[in-house]
Scaffold this active site. Structure first.
Site, short mmCIF file in Angstrom:
data_model
loop_
_atom_site.label_atom_id
_atom_site.label_comp_id
_atom_site.label_asym_id
_atom_site.label_seq_id
_atom_site.Cartn_x
_atom_site.Cartn_y
_atom_site.Cartn_z
N TYR A 156 -5.94 -15.09 16.93
CA TYR A 156 -6.56 -14.94 15.72
C TYR A 156 -7.41 -16.46 15.51
CZ TYR A 156 -7.24 -15.00 10.39
OH TYR A 156 -7.69 -14.72 9.40
N THR A 191 -3.60 -11.78 0.25
CA THR A 191 -3.81 -10.60 0.84
C THR A 191 -2.90 -10.31 1.87
OG1 THR A 191 -5.20 -11.24 2.74
CG2 THR A 191 -6.41 -10.94 0.52
N1 LIG Z 1 -6.03 -13.53 3.66
C1 LIG Z 1 -6.40 -14.75 4.18
O1 LIG Z 1 -5.59 -15.75 3.96
C2 LIG Z 1 -7.58 -15.07 5.05
C3 LIG Z 1 -8.06 -16.43 5.30
C4 LIG Z 1 -9.07 -16.61 6.17
C5 LIG Z 1 -9.61 -15.71 6.74
N2 LIG Z 1 -9.42 -14.27 6.38
C6 LIG Z 1 -10.23 -13.14 7.05
O2 LIG Z 1 -10.79 -12.40 5.78
C7 LIG Z 1 -11.21 -11.27 6.49
C8 LIG Z 1 -10.48 -10.21 5.40
O3 LIG Z 1 -9.15 -10.02 5.35
P1 LIG Z 1 -8.23 -9.93 4.02
O4 LIG Z 1 -7.65 -11.35 3.71
O5 LIG Z 1 -8.83 -9.18 3.18
O6 LIG Z 1 -7.09 -9.41 4.79
P2 LIG Z 1 -6.77 -7.71 4.58
O7 LIG Z 1 -5.73 -7.43 5.67
O8 LIG Z 1 -6.51 -7.21 3.15
O9 LIG Z 1 -8.09 -6.87 4.90
C9 LIG Z 1 -8.54 -6.77 6.34
C10 LIG Z 1 -9.20 -5.41 6.23
O10 LIG Z 1 -9.82 -5.15 7.78
C11 LIG Z 1 -9.48 -3.89 7.93
N3 LIG Z 1 -9.84 -3.71 9.51
C12 LIG Z 1 -8.71 -3.79 10.23
N4 LIG Z 1 -8.98 -3.62 11.62
C13 LIG Z 1 -10.06 -3.09 11.52
C14 LIG Z 1 -11.19 -2.51 12.51
N5 LIG Z 1 -10.75 -2.22 13.61
N6 LIG Z 1 -12.19 -1.90 11.78
C15 LIG Z 1 -12.68 -1.90 10.67
N7 LIG Z 1 -11.71 -2.43 9.92
C16 LIG Z 1 -10.58 -2.86 10.30
C17 LIG Z 1 -8.25 -3.45 7.37
O11 LIG Z 1 -7.84 -1.98 7.31
C18 LIG Z 1 -8.29 -4.12 6.16
O12 LIG Z 1 -8.85 -3.42 4.99
C19 LIG Z 1 -10.59 -11.11 7.67
O13 LIG Z 1 -11.46 -11.15 8.72
C20 LIG Z 1 -9.56 -12.24 7.74
O14 LIG Z 1 -9.04 -12.81 9.03
C21 LIG Z 1 -8.31 -14.07 5.70
#
Ligand SMILES: NC(=O)c1ccc[n+]([C@@H]2O[C@H](COP(=O)([O-])OP(=O)(O)OC[C@H]3O[C@@H](n4cnc5c(N)ncnc54)[C@H](O)[C@@H]3O)[C@@H](O)[C@H]2O)c1
Length: 309
Positions: A156, A191
């Site tokens: 990641y 999330t």
């Molecule tokens: N939540 C946090 O703390 C955080 C912090 C930094 C970055 N992020 C990043 O933000 C982005 C969104 O994450 P989130 O927090 O909303 O988490 P989340 O798990 O709620 O959302 C991730 C989404 O990506 C979709 N997904 C997974 N694999 C996939 C694929 N192969 N093709 C298409 N869609 C796919 C999932 O179905 C889900 O809806 C991600 O890239 C995550 O790494 C999140």
């Protein structure tokens, strides 16, 4: 000049997740048309149901599938005549709990990189001709993990650092075309992907609590990240660091990187926790780590041990 989101067509991958859905709602409120793509077909259909059908296209999409990603961009153009903004946001992390480079499942490591790095690359590549034609924007979702040591979360963290570089590169390569690119670095956000580090898994929760000060551990609502995305797109920001408390870490990372790694080199409690993550017994001189006070109740250590063994 302010980039007006009204009537712009915005494609979001990972649209039905916490940040994706909040961003879709915030952009819809600014008058955007939405192309919502997610691996989870039911969830993305449900999300689309919140909006006027005239202004939304929902599609199941696995970002590891390059032809399907290109086909979705083409479908969006057929439906709305254009795509202006693409947010490469889909992301995954360990399914069950943290793992080290020695203990992780190889296929899972590669799947995470395939979604979090190559999925972003495929999305960017598929969207570029259309976004360039419309002098639009590509926004790449990185993470504060791009600024930190990736211990117990290597695929990641490595992917998030890589996509940050991809986004910076893209911005420079697009200079002069009228189109632009940016990178968002969200901090911990409430999330599903973050649950593992906040009670979803005992060792991940303890590592998080031991390695980060409370201020940097606090989660923000996905709506806060969504508003930062809207504001960032409106000013074609090269980078969006949200919440603001992470901006100092971002600005000082050249200094903090070696200091943090050195601090970790000497942190026997963290070494002991990493040993447990790897399914090994901590050495006698390594404390097992204090319980993660003030985080959600920790569970799942047993599940982790199964996963790691
Ligand atoms: N939540 C946090 O703390 C955080 C912090 C930094 C970055 N992020 C990043 O933000 C982005 C969104 O994450 P989130 O927090 O909303 O988490 P989340 O798990 O709620 O959302 C991730 C989404 O990506 C979709 N997904 C997974 N694999 C996939 C694929 N192969 N093709 C298409 N869609 C796919 C999932 O179905 C889900 O809806 C991600 O890239 C995550 O790494 C999140």
């Amino acid at each position: 000049m302010r980039y007006d989101l009204n009537d712009k067509v915005v494609l979001i991958t990972g649209a039905s997740g916490g940040i994706g859905a909040a961003t879709a709602r915030a952009l819809y409120d600014r008058g955007a048309y939405l192309v919502l793509a997610d691996h989870n077909a039911d969830a993305v259909e449900r999300l689309a149901g919140e909006f006027d059908a005239e202004r939304v296209l929902a599609a199941p999409l696995d970002v590891t599938d390059a032809p399907a990603t290109r086909a979705l961009v083409a479908r969006a153009v057929t439906r709305f005549t254009r795509v202006d903004v693409v947010i490469a946001n889909a992301g995954i992390a360990w399914r069950d709990g943290p793992a080290t480079l020695s203990s992780c499942d190889e296929a899972e490591f590669e799947r995470i990189v395939d979604v979090d790095l190559f999925g972003v690359w495929r999305t960017v590549r598929a969207a570029l001709p259309e976004v360039t034609r419309n002098r639009g924007q590509i926004l790449i979702t990185s993470s504060i993990y791009a600024l930190l040591n990736g211990m117990a979360n290597a695929p990641y963290a490595a992917s998030k650092a890589a996509v940050a570089t991809l986004g910076r590169t893209l911005r420079t390569e697009l200079a002069g075309t009228g189109a632009s690119a940016g990178v968002i670095y969200p901090g911990w956000t409430a999330t599903p992907i973050a649950e593992i580090a906040f009670g979803g898994n005992a060792l991940a929760t303890r590592l998080n609590a031991t390695a980060l000060p409370r201020l940097l551990r606090a989660r923000v609502a996905p709506e806060t990240v969504a508003e930062a995305i809207v504001a960032g797109l409106q000013r074609r920001a090269p980078r969006i660091v949200v919440p603001a408390r992470w901006r100092a870490v971002f600005a000082l990372r050249g200094v903090l990187d070696p200091l943090l790694d050195r601090w970790l080199d000497g942190h026997t409690q963290i070494h002991g926790l990493l040993r447990q993550v790897a399914g090994e017994k901590p050495r006698a001189d390594e404390p097992r780590g204090a319980p993660a006070a003030n985080d959600a109740p920790a569970q799942g250590g047993e599940r982790l041990n199964e996963h790691s063994s």
